[in-house]
Enzyme design. Structure first.
Site, PDB file in Angstrom:
ATOM      1  N   SER A   1     -23.687 -14.692 -18.410  1.00 41.55           N
ATOM      2  CA  SER A   1     -22.566 -15.595 -18.090  1.00 41.55           C
ATOM      3  C   SER A   1     -22.012 -15.364 -16.684  1.00 41.55           C
ATOM      4  CB  SER A   1     -21.441 -15.424 -19.123  1.00 41.55           C
ATOM      5  OG  SER A   1     -21.865 -15.838 -20.385  1.00 41.55           O
TER       6      SER A   1
ATOM      7  N   CYS B   1     -24.747 -19.374  -8.429  1.00 40.98           N
ATOM      8  CA  CYS B   1     -24.424 -20.122  -7.213  1.00 40.98           C
ATOM      9  C   CYS B   1     -23.533 -19.328  -6.274  1.00 40.98           C
ATOM     10  CB  CYS B   1     -23.735 -21.441  -7.569  1.00 40.98           C
ATOM     11  SG  CYS B   1     -24.735 -22.531  -8.600  1.00 40.98           S
TER      12      CYS B   1
ATOM     13  N   ALA C   1     -25.890 -19.539 -18.042  1.00 40.83           N
ATOM     14  CA  ALA C   1     -25.032 -20.717 -18.213  1.00 40.83           C
ATOM     15  C   ALA C   1     -25.371 -21.538 -19.449  1.00 40.83           C
ATOM     16  CB  ALA C   1     -25.115 -21.588 -16.959  1.00 40.83           C
TER      17      ALA C   1
ATOM     18  N   TYR D   1      -4.888 -42.083   0.869  1.00 39.83           N
ATOM     19  CA  TYR D   1      -4.757 -42.058   2.329  1.00 39.83           C
ATOM     20  C   TYR D   1      -3.445 -41.391   2.744  1.00 39.83           C
ATOM     21  CZ  TYR D   1      -3.054 -43.465   6.883  1.00 39.83           C
ATOM     22  OH  TYR D   1      -2.494 -43.435   8.135  1.00 39.83           O
TER      23      TYR D   1
END
Length: 455
Positions: free
Chosen positions: A43, A47, A13, A429
């Site tokens: 690259s 994760c 990264a 909301y």
């Protein structure tokens, strides 16, 4: 003046972001870029490895953002399977070795980017290097682990209950294994306060994961030279596979041997522009320590989000423009099965260590209007400075979109908002997405009340 050479150590990264940004700003006849990477991939999203192992991601290629061929077409000399073995700052060159042929070489540089990443913590346990014991730091690790798993395997032990540990516990559950997590802390997810970590443990146990806390692995028991169980003071836990989820440490051996400045956690120190020294030595990614904007202290946080930003800053500066990386507030999200976990800022013990007097407030709410189908509970804990009401940290454990609510708190922390100010935030909301009072606002209101009571 001849062509300047940029050498990057590390092709993931931070390293490839730095190389790519520098190339966008400077042509090949102005800047030569050489990247050395000891692994076979570049690259890629580390994760995503737990989701590759679980089978939710279909193959390693899905995690690769840009192939080596794509980088080379853009004028970046990316050399895979090449390890940097030494760094000579006086002669401005690195010593490298081709791991396939064994051939040694030296590469001179005008500018150098250290993006050496981090390495998994591997305690010196008997049996830890045996077949069936795996870390999960690289795509090579993930491939080896998935190749080891077989239909006849029934049990897995994950050593460590942090982010990597709980994500790999979920991966093993999805593979159909009976999972035990062994953690030396009182609760998994020690990045949370104990009361919030207890909620994670309760949920994991409800999913059928055995969680053994306040104990450490002592030995990997072997049968026919392969892992068969993990031995602890609390007993023996069968394991057809053992996964190490003990976190990582900065990979800074080259930097240390070269005399570059390291922090308390072993990571490199940089300035705001990600320079280690003013004469063209840069560093970014999991090998550096970053400034926590809430505590004012430096810490090691291994996250791809930071690494990509570091690389962009470095490449921009090398390219002749100007960029800085001011620091972080410590935001992270994770999940184990359907339980979502988010945190940002300081825990109670972090706030105390930084010298803050603080109040805490914990609320229970739902991710949608209570009457809307599918509404599920979540808990939000908010920590604020006692006198000023400044937000110091937030933790969220729940389901139904709980984790990403932490981003609101991360923005509030970055802009040094008080909990009283947060109660007036104009958040979205509608019944399918939130109650009238969003859980973040409910927690802020309760924290503001605590602040008022303590003044």
């Amino acid at each position: 003046m001849g062509i300047e050479r940029l050498v990057v150590i590390g092709g993931d990264a931070a390293g490839m972001s730095a190389a790519s940004q520098a190339r966008r700003r400077r042509a090949e006849d102005d800047l030569e870029i050489v990247v050395v990477e000891r692994g076979r991939f570049s690259s890629y999203s580390a994760c995503g490895i737990p989701y590759l192992v679980s089978g939710e991601v279909d193959g390693p290629d899905a995690l690769i953002a840009r192939t080596p061929q794509e980088h080379r077409k853009r004028g970046i000399d990316l050399r895979l399977g090449v390890e940097a073995e030494g760094l000579d700052l006086d002669r401005r060159e690195i010593a490298v070795r081709d791991l396939g042929t064994g051939r040694a070489d030296r590469i001179g540089f005008d500018q150098l980017v250290l993006a050496t990443g981090a390495v998994p913590i591997r305690p010196p346990l008997p049996g830890i290097d045996a077949p069936g014991v795996y870390g999960v730091q690289t795509l090579e690790d993930a491939r080896a682990l998935t190749e080891w798993l077989a239909p006849e395997h029934r049990t897995a032990v994950v050593i460590g209950g942090g982010y990597i540990g709980i994500e790999m516990a979920e991966a093993m559950v999805r593979k159909g294994l009976r999972v035990t997590v062994v953690d030396r802390s009182a609760h998994p997810m020690s990045s949370l306060d104990p009361d919030m970590g207890a909620l994670v443990q309760e949920a994991m146990e409800g999913m059928g994961i055995e969680v053994v806390t306040e104990t450490e692995a002592r030995e990997i028991e072997l049968v026919d030279g392969r892992a068969s169980a993990v031995l602890t003071a609390d007993g023996r836990f069968p394991a057809d596979i053992v996964v190490l989820g003990l976190g990582v440490r900065p990979a800074t051996e080259l930097a240390r041997e070269a005399g570059l400045p390291l922090g308390a956690a072993g990571g490199l120190h940089t300035d705001l522009r990600m320079r280690v020294t003013a004469d063209g030595i840069w560093a970014g990614g999991d090998c550096v320590e970053v400034l926590n904007l809430v505590s004012g202290r430096r810490q090691h946080i291994a996250l791809g989000t930071h690494a990509n930003k570091h690389g962009r800053v470095i490449g921009t500066n090398i390219g002749g423009d100007y960029a800085t990386f001011p620091g972080v507030v410590g935001t992270a999200v994770s999940k184990v099965c359907d339980l979502e976990i988010g945190r940002t800022g300081l825990r109670e013990k972090d706030a105390a260590a930084a010298g803050y007097e603080f109040v805490s407030a914990t609320i229970a709410s739902t991710g949608r209007a209570g009457y809307y189908p599918g509404a599920r509970s979540m808990k939000v804990k908010m920590i604020a400075e006692r006198l000023t009401g400044r937000l110091l940290g937030v933790q969220i454990v729940g389901r139904d979109g709980a984790a990403k609510r932490i981003d609101t708190a991360a923005v509030a922390l970055t802009h040094r908002m008080t909990v009283e100010e947060m109660t007036s935030l104009d958040l979205g909301y509608a019944p399918p997405f939130s109650p009238v009072w969003d859980p973040i606002l409910v927690a802020a209101r309760k924290a503001a009340q605590r602040v008022a009571e303590r003044r």
